[in-house]
Design a protein around this motif. Structure first.
Motif, PDB file in Angstrom:
ATOM      1  N   ASP A  13      12.681  21.267  -0.122  1.00  0.00           N
ATOM      2  CA  ASP A  13      13.448  22.482   0.144  1.00  0.00           C
ATOM      3  C   ASP A  13      12.654  23.703  -0.301  1.00  0.00           C
ATOM      4  OD1 ASP A  13      15.505  24.052   0.990  1.00  0.00           O
ATOM      5  OD2 ASP A  13      16.816  23.654  -0.720  1.00  0.00           O
ATOM      6  N   GLU A  14      12.771  24.788   0.460  1.00  0.00           N
ATOM      7  CA  GLU A  14      12.074  26.048   0.178  1.00  0.00           C
ATOM      8  C   GLU A  14      10.582  25.813  -0.036  1.00  0.00           C
ATOM      9  OE1 GLU A  14      13.278  28.720   0.795  1.00  0.00           O
ATOM     10  OE2 GLU A  14      15.445  28.451   0.688  1.00  0.00           O
ATOM     11  N   VAL A  15       9.957  25.129   0.905  1.00  0.00           N
ATOM     12  CA  VAL A  15       8.536  24.813   0.790  1.00  0.00           C
ATOM     13  C   VAL A  15       7.684  26.080   0.783  1.00  0.00           C
ATOM     14  CG1 VAL A  15       8.122  24.582   3.277  1.00  0.00           C
ATOM     15  CG2 VAL A  15       6.771  23.229   1.674  1.00  0.00           C
ATOM     16  N   GLY A  16       8.221  27.164   1.320  1.00  0.00           N
ATOM     17  CA  GLY A  16       7.482  28.423   1.336  1.00  0.00           C
ATOM     18  C   GLY A  16       7.261  29.019  -0.038  1.00  0.00           C
ATOM     19  N   GLU A  17       7.960  28.495  -1.053  1.00  0.00           N
ATOM     20  CA  GLU A  17       7.818  29.013  -2.421  1.00  0.00           C
ATOM     21  C   GLU A  17       6.775  28.255  -3.241  1.00  0.00           C
ATOM     22  OE1 GLU A  17       9.492  31.714  -3.005  1.00  0.00           O
ATOM     23  OE2 GLU A  17      10.540  31.549  -1.092  1.00  0.00           O
ATOM     24  N   LEU A  18       6.135  27.256  -2.640  1.00  0.00           N
ATOM     25  CA  LEU A  18       5.148  26.465  -3.391  1.00  0.00           C
ATOM     26  C   LEU A  18       3.953  27.311  -3.794  1.00  0.00           C
ATOM     27  CD1 LEU A  18       5.045  23.129  -1.335  1.00  0.00           C
ATOM     28  CD2 LEU A  18       6.264  23.580  -3.477  1.00  0.00           C
ATOM     29  N   SER A  19       3.469  27.112  -5.000  1.00  0.00           N
ATOM     30  CA  SER A  19       2.285  27.824  -5.474  1.00  0.00           C
ATOM     31  C   SER A  19       1.047  27.304  -4.749  1.00  0.00           C
ATOM     32  CB  SER A  19       2.120  27.625  -6.984  1.00  0.00           C
ATOM     33  OG  SER A  19       1.803  26.270  -7.267  1.00  0.00           O
ATOM     34  N   PRO A  20      -0.037  28.075  -4.704  1.00  0.00           N
ATOM     35  CA  PRO A  20      -1.266  27.608  -4.054  1.00  0.00           C
ATOM     36  C   PRO A  20      -1.750  26.270  -4.607  1.00  0.00           C
ATOM     37  CG  PRO A  20      -1.404  29.957  -4.482  1.00  0.00           C
ATOM     38  CD  PRO A  20      -0.154  29.481  -5.160  1.00  0.00           C
ATOM     39  N   ARG A  21      -1.606  26.055  -5.901  1.00  0.00           N
ATOM     40  CA  ARG A  21      -2.060  24.802  -6.522  1.00  0.00           C
ATOM     41  C   ARG A  21      -1.262  23.609  -6.003  1.00  0.00           C
ATOM     42  NH1 ARG A  21      -0.532  22.371 -11.492  1.00  0.00           N
ATOM     43  NH2 ARG A  21      -2.135  21.000 -12.368  1.00  0.00           N
ATOM     44  N   VAL A  22       0.043  23.775  -5.916  1.00  0.00           N
ATOM     45  CA  VAL A  22       0.883  22.684  -5.432  1.00  0.00           C
ATOM     46  C   VAL A  22       0.665  22.466  -3.937  1.00  0.00           C
ATOM     47  CG1 VAL A  22       3.270  21.900  -5.142  1.00  0.00           C
ATOM     48  CG2 VAL A  22       2.594  23.080  -7.232  1.00  0.00           C
ATOM     49  N   LEU A  26      -0.014  18.882  -2.150  1.00  0.00           N
ATOM     50  CA  LEU A  26       0.819  18.384  -1.063  1.00  0.00           C
ATOM     51  C   LEU A  26      -0.024  18.099   0.174  1.00  0.00           C
ATOM     52  CD1 LEU A  26       3.530  17.711   0.200  1.00  0.00           C
ATOM     53  CD2 LEU A  26       3.858  20.152   0.663  1.00  0.00           C
ATOM     54  N   LEU A  27      -1.009  18.947   0.432  1.00  0.00           N
ATOM     55  CA  LEU A  27      -1.890  18.745   1.584  1.00  0.00           C
ATOM     56  C   LEU A  27      -2.639  17.427   1.459  1.00  0.00           C
ATOM     57  CD1 LEU A  27      -3.094  19.842   4.202  1.00  0.00           C
ATOM     58  CD2 LEU A  27      -4.832  21.002   2.812  1.00  0.00           C
ATOM     59  N   ARG A  28      -3.072  17.098   0.254  1.00  0.00           N
ATOM     60  CA  ARG A  28      -3.780  15.831   0.030  1.00  0.00           C
ATOM     61  C   ARG A  28      -2.882  14.651   0.352  1.00  0.00           C
ATOM     62  NH1 ARG A  28      -4.894  13.029  -5.762  1.00  0.00           N
ATOM     63  NH2 ARG A  28      -5.810  11.094  -4.977  1.00  0.00           N
ATOM     64  N   VAL A  29      -1.620  14.722  -0.076  1.00  0.00           N
ATOM     65  CA  VAL A  29      -0.677  13.638   0.204  1.00  0.00           C
ATOM     66  C   VAL A  29      -0.487  13.473   1.705  1.00  0.00           C
ATOM     67  CG1 VAL A  29       1.712  12.877  -0.054  1.00  0.00           C
ATOM     68  CG2 VAL A  29       0.526  13.917  -1.992  1.00  0.00           C
ATOM     69  N   LEU A  30      -0.358  14.597   2.409  1.00  0.00           N
ATOM     70  CA  LEU A  30      -0.111  14.528   3.849  1.00  0.00           C
ATOM     71  C   LEU A  30      -1.339  14.056   4.622  1.00  0.00           C
ATOM     72  CD1 LEU A  30       1.942  17.827   4.371  1.00  0.00           C
ATOM     73  CD2 LEU A  30       2.798  15.495   4.121  1.00  0.00           C
ATOM     74  N   GLU A  43      -4.960   5.698  -8.404  1.00  0.00           N
ATOM     75  CA  GLU A  43      -4.572   6.340  -7.148  1.00  0.00           C
ATOM     76  C   GLU A  43      -3.486   5.518  -6.470  1.00  0.00           C
ATOM     77  OE1 GLU A  43      -7.202   6.715  -3.477  1.00  0.00           O
ATOM     78  OE2 GLU A  43      -7.398   8.714  -4.388  1.00  0.00           O
ATOM     79  N   ARG A  44      -2.412   6.178  -6.092  1.00  0.00           N
ATOM     80  CA  ARG A  44      -1.290   5.502  -5.462  1.00  0.00           C
ATOM     81  C   ARG A  44      -1.184   5.909  -3.994  1.00  0.00           C
ATOM     82  NH1 ARG A  44       2.521   3.359  -9.143  1.00  0.00           N
ATOM     83  NH2 ARG A  44       1.955   3.744 -11.325  1.00  0.00           N
ATOM     84  N   THR A  45      -0.548   5.059  -3.227  1.00  0.00           N
ATOM     85  CA  THR A  45      -0.375   5.308  -1.795  1.00  0.00           C
ATOM     86  C   THR A  45       1.026   5.827  -1.518  1.00  0.00           C
ATOM     87  OG1 THR A  45      -1.930   3.550  -1.224  1.00  0.00           O
ATOM     88  CG2 THR A  45      -0.457   4.311   0.513  1.00  0.00           C
ATOM     89  N   ALA A  46       1.121   6.847  -0.691  1.00  0.00           N
ATOM     90  CA  ALA A  46       2.416   7.428  -0.334  1.00  0.00           C
ATOM     91  C   ALA A  46       2.727   7.120   1.120  1.00  0.00           C
ATOM     92  CB  ALA A  46       2.386   8.943  -0.550  1.00  0.00           C
ATOM     93  N   ARG A  47       3.840   6.452   1.346  1.00  0.00           N
ATOM     94  CA  ARG A  47       4.286   6.130   2.702  1.00  0.00           C
ATOM     95  C   ARG A  47       5.723   6.607   2.864  1.00  0.00           C
ATOM     96  NH1 ARG A  47      -0.436   5.375   5.213  1.00  0.00           N
ATOM     97  NH2 ARG A  47      -1.710   3.772   4.204  1.00  0.00           N
ATOM     98  N   CYS A  48       5.892   7.774   3.423  1.00  0.00           N
ATOM     99  CA  CYS A  48       7.240   8.295   3.625  1.00  0.00           C
ATOM    100  C   CYS A  48       7.225   9.401   4.676  1.00  0.00           C
ATOM    101  CB  CYS A  48       7.840   8.823   2.320  1.00  0.00           C
ATOM    102  SG  CYS A  48       6.958  10.239   1.619  1.00  0.00           S
ATOM    103  N   ARG A  49       8.374   9.664   5.234  1.00  0.00           N
ATOM    104  CA  ARG A  49       8.532  10.760   6.184  1.00  0.00           C
ATOM    105  C   ARG A  49       8.764  12.041   5.381  1.00  0.00           C
ATOM    106  NH1 ARG A  49      12.805   9.085   7.994  1.00  0.00           N
ATOM    107  NH2 ARG A  49      12.097   7.928   9.815  1.00  0.00           N
ATOM    108  N   ASP A  67      -3.015  27.665   6.013  1.00  0.00           N
ATOM    109  CA  ASP A  67      -2.947  27.330   7.435  1.00  0.00           C
ATOM    110  C   ASP A  67      -2.936  25.822   7.656  1.00  0.00           C
ATOM    111  OD1 ASP A  67      -2.844  29.915   8.234  1.00  0.00           O
ATOM    112  OD2 ASP A  67      -4.923  30.062   8.900  1.00  0.00           O
ATOM    113  N   ASP A  68      -3.831  25.110   6.968  1.00  0.00           N
ATOM    114  CA  ASP A  68      -3.930  23.664   7.193  1.00  0.00           C
ATOM    115  C   ASP A  68      -2.651  22.945   6.785  1.00  0.00           C
ATOM    116  OD1 ASP A  68      -4.391  24.282   4.549  1.00  0.00           O
ATOM    117  OD2 ASP A  68      -6.337  23.283   4.420  1.00  0.00           O
ATOM    118  N   LEU A  69      -1.996  23.417   5.716  1.00  0.00           N
ATOM    119  CA  LEU A  69      -0.735  22.805   5.303  1.00  0.00           C
ATOM    120  C   LEU A  69       0.371  23.149   6.291  1.00  0.00           C
ATOM    121  CD1 LEU A  69       1.017  21.216   3.371  1.00  0.00           C
ATOM    122  CD2 LEU A  69       1.214  23.265   1.935  1.00  0.00           C
TER     123      LEU A  69
END
Length: 216
Positions: A13-22, A26-30, A43-49, A67-69
């Motif tokens: 929720d409110e992803v537009g409020e994420l700091s540059p660091r976060v 998040l980009l790495r996870v995606l 290192e763990r694997t993330a599998r989710c929508r 932009d990439d995120l």
């Protein structure tokens, strides 16, 4: 949070409020589908929508949002119209939110009977349907919570339009009777301006557009 969403859906929720660091994390996870828990080297694997929501126009805020995120999240975009543009939904939403608020009350808080039933009057529904609600559903829900508290305080069995403090025609606007008309008008305008600014995260141009006044 990501591990709990494994195999399911992660709602941001409110992803537009994420700091540059976060945003970078998040980009790495995606992109890679991997992450590290705090304090772990494993290192763990993330599998989710992933479903993200924001009230901001991220496509216009490229200096603050990567932009990439953005393009990773924008695979499928659903634009939800403002509540003022779907007034026919307000009666259904109001009854649902009122019922939910009543169910969340601790103990027996009904109006003198131990009963949590509290009907919404037709006048209250009509008054709510005429509101602009710059804060959208959250503003509607908060208004209902306040009205429920006032109704219980007056030991009422029906939620009436006078239990609301919305500033709408025929309703209690929350301004004391001791104010003269000019002061009451100024106070009402200030409340509407503050509500509009809060709804658009301080964007003065957008708030002015919603209020139908000049930016100045």
């Amino acid at each position: 949070m990501i591990s709990r969403a494994a195999g399911g859906t992660l709602f941001l929720d409110e992803v537009g409020e994420l700091s540059p660091r976060v945003q970078v994390k998040l980009l790495r996870v995606l992109q890679e589908g991997t992450y590290n828990r705090i304090g772990e080297d494993r290192e763990r694997t993330a599998r989710c929508r992933v479903v993200a929501a924001t009230h901001r126009k991220l496509e216009d805020e490229r200096d603050a949002f990567r932009d990439d995120l953005y393009y990773r999240l924008a695979a499928c975009i659903l634009n939800t119209p403002a509540l003022r543009d779907r007034r026919t939904d307000i009666p259904v939403l109001a009854r649902h939110l009122a019922a939910r608020s009543l169910s969340e009350l601790p103990g027996d808080r009904g109006p003198g009977t131990g009963d949590r039933d509290l009907d919404l009057s037709d006048a209250a529904i009509s008054m709510l349907a005429a509101q602009d609600f710059p804060g959208n559903v959250r503003e509607l829900e908060n208004g209902l919570r306040g009205a429920i508290a006032r109704a219980f305080g007056r030991r009422a069995s029906t939620l009436l339009h006078e239990h609301f403090r919305t500033g709408s025609k025929g309703a209690d606007d929350g301004i004391g009777d001791e104010l003269d008309l000019a002061s009451a008008t100024d106070a009402f305008q200030q409340r509407r301006v503050h509500a509009a600014l809060a709804a658009v995260d301080g964007n003065r141009s957008e708030a002015a557009k919603r209020l139908g006044v000049s930016r100045q």
